[in-house]
Every structure is written in structure tokens, then in C-alpha cells.
Design an enzyme around this catalytic site. Structure first.
Site, PDB file in Angstrom:
ATOM      1  N   GLY A  13     -19.820  19.896 -49.142  1.00 61.79           N
ATOM      2  CA  GLY A  13     -19.494  21.142 -49.830  1.00 61.79           C
ATOM      3  C   GLY A  13     -20.274  21.114 -51.553  1.00 61.79           C
ATOM      4  O   GLY A  13     -21.041  20.120 -51.631  1.00 61.79           O
ATOM      5  N   ASN A  65      -2.939  11.655 -45.919  1.00 62.96           N
ATOM      6  CA  ASN A  65      -3.615  10.647 -45.291  1.00 62.96           C
ATOM      7  C   ASN A  65      -4.532   9.733 -46.171  1.00 62.96           C
ATOM      8  O   ASN A  65      -4.640   8.662 -46.001  1.00 62.96           O
ATOM      9  CB  ASN A  65      -4.658  11.270 -44.045  1.00 62.96           C
ATOM     10  CG  ASN A  65      -4.019  11.782 -43.046  1.00 62.96           C
ATOM     11  OD1 ASN A  65      -2.964  11.477 -42.736  1.00 62.96           O
ATOM     12  ND2 ASN A  65      -4.842  12.840 -42.301  1.00 62.96           N
ATOM     13  N   TYR A 111      -3.210  28.437 -50.165  1.00 63.46           N
ATOM     14  CA  TYR A 111      -3.877  27.435 -51.175  1.00 63.46           C
ATOM     15  C   TYR A 111      -3.169  26.900 -52.116  1.00 63.46           C
ATOM     16  O   TYR A 111      -3.186  25.737 -52.473  1.00 63.46           O
ATOM     17  CB  TYR A 111      -5.534  28.074 -51.689  1.00 63.46           C
ATOM     18  CG  TYR A 111      -6.021  27.376 -52.377  1.00 63.46           C
ATOM     19  CD1 TYR A 111      -6.891  26.208 -51.838  1.00 63.46           C
ATOM     20  CD2 TYR A 111      -6.430  27.701 -53.913  1.00 63.46           C
ATOM     21  CE1 TYR A 111      -7.628  25.381 -52.654  1.00 63.46           C
ATOM     22  CE2 TYR A 111      -7.447  26.696 -54.530  1.00 63.46           C
ATOM     23  CZ  TYR A 111      -8.270  25.659 -53.848  1.00 63.46           C
ATOM     24  OH  TYR A 111      -8.913  24.858 -54.687  1.00 63.46           O
ATOM     25  N   ARG A 152     -16.596  33.801 -53.426  1.00 68.22           N
ATOM     26  CA  ARG A 152     -16.875  33.743 -55.031  1.00 68.22           C
ATOM     27  C   ARG A 152     -17.415  34.664 -55.640  1.00 68.22           C
ATOM     28  O   ARG A 152     -18.391  35.129 -55.323  1.00 68.22           O
ATOM     29  CB  ARG A 152     -16.986  32.300 -55.595  1.00 68.22           C
ATOM     30  CG  ARG A 152     -15.855  31.238 -55.092  1.00 68.22           C
ATOM     31  CD  ARG A 152     -16.384  29.898 -55.255  1.00 68.22           C
ATOM     32  NE  ARG A 152     -15.370  28.905 -55.150  1.00 68.22           N
ATOM     33  CZ  ARG A 152     -15.731  27.636 -54.970  1.00 68.22           C
ATOM     34  NH1 ARG A 152     -16.815  27.531 -54.595  1.00 68.22           N
ATOM     35  NH2 ARG A 152     -14.490  26.799 -54.576  1.00 68.22           N
TER      36      ARG A 152
HETATM   37  N1  UDP Z   1     -14.420  39.354 -57.558  1.00 69.61           N
HETATM   38  C1  UDP Z   1     -15.034  40.377 -57.751  1.00 69.61           C
HETATM   39  N2  UDP Z   1     -16.061  40.557 -57.081  1.00 69.61           N
HETATM   40  C2  UDP Z   1     -16.432  39.763 -55.929  1.00 69.61           C
HETATM   41  C3  UDP Z   1     -15.591  38.535 -55.760  1.00 69.61           C
HETATM   42  C4  UDP Z   1     -14.727  38.305 -56.738  1.00 69.61           C
HETATM   43  O1  UDP Z   1     -14.767  41.557 -58.721  1.00 69.61           O
HETATM   44  O2  UDP Z   1     -17.186  40.252 -55.061  1.00 69.61           O
HETATM   45  C5  UDP Z   1     -13.282  38.893 -58.799  1.00 69.61           C
HETATM   46  C6  UDP Z   1     -11.988  38.247 -57.987  1.00 69.61           C
HETATM   47  O3  UDP Z   1     -11.101  39.425 -57.935  1.00 69.61           O
HETATM   48  C7  UDP Z   1     -11.424  37.723 -59.400  1.00 69.61           C
HETATM   49  C8  UDP Z   1     -12.662  37.098 -59.894  1.00 69.61           C
HETATM   50  O4  UDP Z   1     -13.755  37.880 -59.578  1.00 69.61           O
HETATM   51  O5  UDP Z   1     -10.858  38.469 -60.008  1.00 69.61           O
HETATM   52  C9  UDP Z   1     -13.336  35.619 -59.776  1.00 69.61           C
HETATM   53  O6  UDP Z   1     -13.015  35.336 -58.360  1.00 69.61           O
HETATM   54  P1  UDP Z   1     -13.314  34.012 -57.689  1.00 69.61           P
HETATM   55  O7  UDP Z   1     -12.964  34.253 -55.969  1.00 69.61           O
HETATM   56  O8  UDP Z   1     -14.800  33.504 -57.984  1.00 69.61           O
HETATM   57  O9  UDP Z   1     -12.557  33.005 -58.210  1.00 69.61           O
HETATM   58  P2  UDP Z   1     -10.823  32.908 -58.367  1.00 69.61           P
HETATM   59  O10 UDP Z   1     -10.307  34.244 -58.292  1.00 69.61           O
HETATM   60  O11 UDP Z   1     -10.303  32.063 -57.628  1.00 69.61           O
HETATM   61  O12 UDP Z   1     -10.597  32.469 -59.809  1.00 69.61           O
END
Ligand code: UDP
Length: 293
Positions: A13, A65, A111, A152
């Protein structure tokens, strides 16, 4: 690290592969383990929402584990926790002493709660069995080798920019995150592993930004001529997030060194070496195999 053997789980990853590089550079013998569901042999997740049961199992049973293995081998174990254990935080910035604000039954709970269980079982092995444990709470991290369609925000925006598509901002884009460049994170994790500190430590970059501003930065960096389209905010999406890294500074002598403009420049350079369309299709095809019920 010479003469030491290190097992890295999730080695194919994004973070796992960077950690392998670091341990190899330090002279360790590295064993990489990965089921390749979200990893890639060359080099993980919205992914977790598509594989909720696996997400719960890896954080809980998988951790159990590995704690058992560490105990049997008399090894030190560092577990990768997350800022997600703070949920949609009511304390800002987040210190390690904050207990969090998590919805156990929402889609994101698979998660967040697995990671909270992971911390609980790790501390129990530490206290009950005297196992040498370390817990890093990782805040949003980015850099080369992220998967383009892991869901992300950074790979989403960069992929959209390079393919000439519109940016998808979820909600009104006023939510904040604090992004840490991967090399800084790896340095923090490495120092924590070598420390004697068993309580959880935040490792992240406190430089906080709204997602809307972040989109603007990526437009500027890539020169993309794209519009922003607004989509629904995912369930339980945290409104703000920023690590308090006082503890990391004190016990690890660590703080981030790479600012966002430099980190984004390096990350974009990596993505530009890839054939985006091919990769995007390949990633989807590969991943879709694993999510049939
Ligand atoms: N986000 C967005 N557009 C995208 C993907 C994510 O606006 O295409 C937003 C999401 O709703 C969040 C922030 O970006 O508020 C970070 O999202 P990510 O999934 O990267 O990380 P996490 O939410 O786990 O911190």
C-alpha cells in the site's frame, strides 16, 4: 537496524511501501505482507466503505493476530492508528488526551471503531502481557504512490485535473484537513518505533486548510481549466481536523519539514509519470473483483 528483521503489513500500500523503503535504507531485513486487495505489486481507501467487513476484521482480528505474533516472537510492535479515532471532533486541535466523538453505527464506524478497538487491544497487550507496543495516530497523509481512486481527496483532485474533469468537492468545501507529506510521516513513525513511548502519539502536519482552498491550490499547481462541482457530504465527514503535535515534538523531537507547496509539487511530479486513464481503469477492474458479496 542492521541485523534486525521487520515485518510490514500492508506493504504494497501507500504508507506500507514507503515504510519498507525506509527500513531497507536503514539496513533492516524487511518482510512485506499484503493481501493485494487495495495494494499493488508495483508499489489503499473510499475503499473501506466498499469492503466494510474486511475493514472491521483487519483492524480487530488482524491486529489481534499480530499482537499474538509479536508476543510469541518477543518483538516490538507499532500499530498504525488514525485521527479517525477522534471522529467529528469537538476539541480543536486534537490532543492525544481527547477521547473522540465517533458514530459507532454509521458507515464510517467500520473503520473508526475497528481502529479504536485496535488501540484498546494494543494497550491491553502492553499492560497485561508487558508487550512492547507503540501507537501512532496518523493524520491525513499524501505523496507518491497513493492510489488514484482510493477515494481520498488529493488523488481525486489530481486525477481530475490531469484528466481534464471537473473537481468534486463534497459539501460546501468549508470542512478542514491538515495534510502531511509522506516522508515526514515516515520519519515520525520511525522515531516512535525506536522510542520507549507506549501511549498513542499524533503524527501529522498542523497546517490546516479548507477543502475548497485545497482545490484552489491544486487548480493553481496543475494549471487545470476545470470547474468545481459540489456533491453531497459523506455521512459523518469530520468538519475539522488538525493535530496537536506538542507530544511528538517533546518525546520524538519530531515535527514536519516539508510544506504543502513542496509536497504537492513532488506528488504531482509522480502522478505525471503515470498513464492516468489506463491506471484508473485498471485500478477499478482490480478492486471490483474483491467487492462481490
Ligand atoms: N473530499 C472531496 N472531494 C473528493 C474526495 C474527498 O471534497 O473527491 C473531501 C471529503 O469529504 C473530506 C476531505 O475531502 O471532507 C478529505 O477526504 P479524504 O477522504 O481524503 O480524507 P478523510 O475524510 O478520511 O480525512
Amino acid at each position: 537496524m542492521t541485523g534486525k528483521r521487520v515485518l510490514v503489513t500492508g506493504a504494497a500500500g501507500f504508507l506500507g511501501s514507503h515504510l519498507c523503503d525506509r527500513f531497507i535504507a536503514e539496513g533492516a531485513e524487511v518482510i512485506g505482507m499484503d493481501n493485494l486487495i487495495t495494494g499493488d505489486l508495483k508499489n489503499i481507501p473510499i475503499d473501506y466503505l466498499k469492503i466494510p467487513i474486511q475493514t472491521l476484521k483487519v483492524g480487530s482480528l488482524g491486529t489481534h493476530n499480530l499482537l499474538g505474533l509479536a508476543k510469541a516472537k518477543n518483538a516490538r510492535i507499532l500499530v498504525a492508528s488514525t485521527s479517525e479515532i477522534y471522529g467529528d471532533p469537538e476539541e480543536h486541535p486534537q490532543k492525544e488526551t481527547y477521547w473522540g466523538h465517533v458514530n459507532p453505527i454509521g458507515p464510517r464506524g467500520v473503520y473508526d471503531e475497528a481502529k479504536r478497538f485496535q488501540e484498546a487491544i494494543t494497550m491491553a497487550y502492553h499492560r497485561f502481557h508487558g508487550l512492547e507496543t507503540r501507537i501512532v495516530r496518523i493524520f491525513n497523509t499524501y505523496g507518491p504512490r497513493m492510489r488514484l481512486n482510493d477515494g481520498r481527496v488529493l488523488p481525486a483532485f489530481i486525477g481530475q485535473a490531469l484528466r481534464g474533469e471537473n473537481f468534486t468537492v463534497f459539501g460546501d468545501g468549508s470542512q478542514t484537513r491538515s495534510f502531511c507529506y509522506v516522508d515526514d510521516l515516515v520519519e515520525g513513525i520511525y522515531r516512535l518505533l525506536l522510542s520507549d513511548f507506549a501511549e498513542p502519539v499524533n503524527v501529522g502536519n498542523p497546517d490546516e486548510i479548507t477543502i475548497r482552498e485545497f482545490a484552489d491550490e491544486i487548480v493553481e499547481l496543475t494549471g487545470a481549466k476545470t470547474k468545481i462541482i459540489y456533491e453531497d457530504l459523506p455521512h459523518d465527514d469530520p468538519k475539522k481536523r488538525r493535530p496537536d503535535i506538542t507530544l511528538a515534538k517533546k518525546v520524538l523531537g519530531w515535527e514536519p519539514k516539508v510544506d504543502r507547496s513542496e509536497g504537492l509539487r513532488r506528488t504531482l511530479a509522480y502522478f505525471k509519470t503515470l498513464d492516468m486513464d489506463e491506471l484508473y481503469k485498471k485500478e477499478h477492474k482490480h478492486f471490483d473483483k474483491f467487492i462481490k458479496r
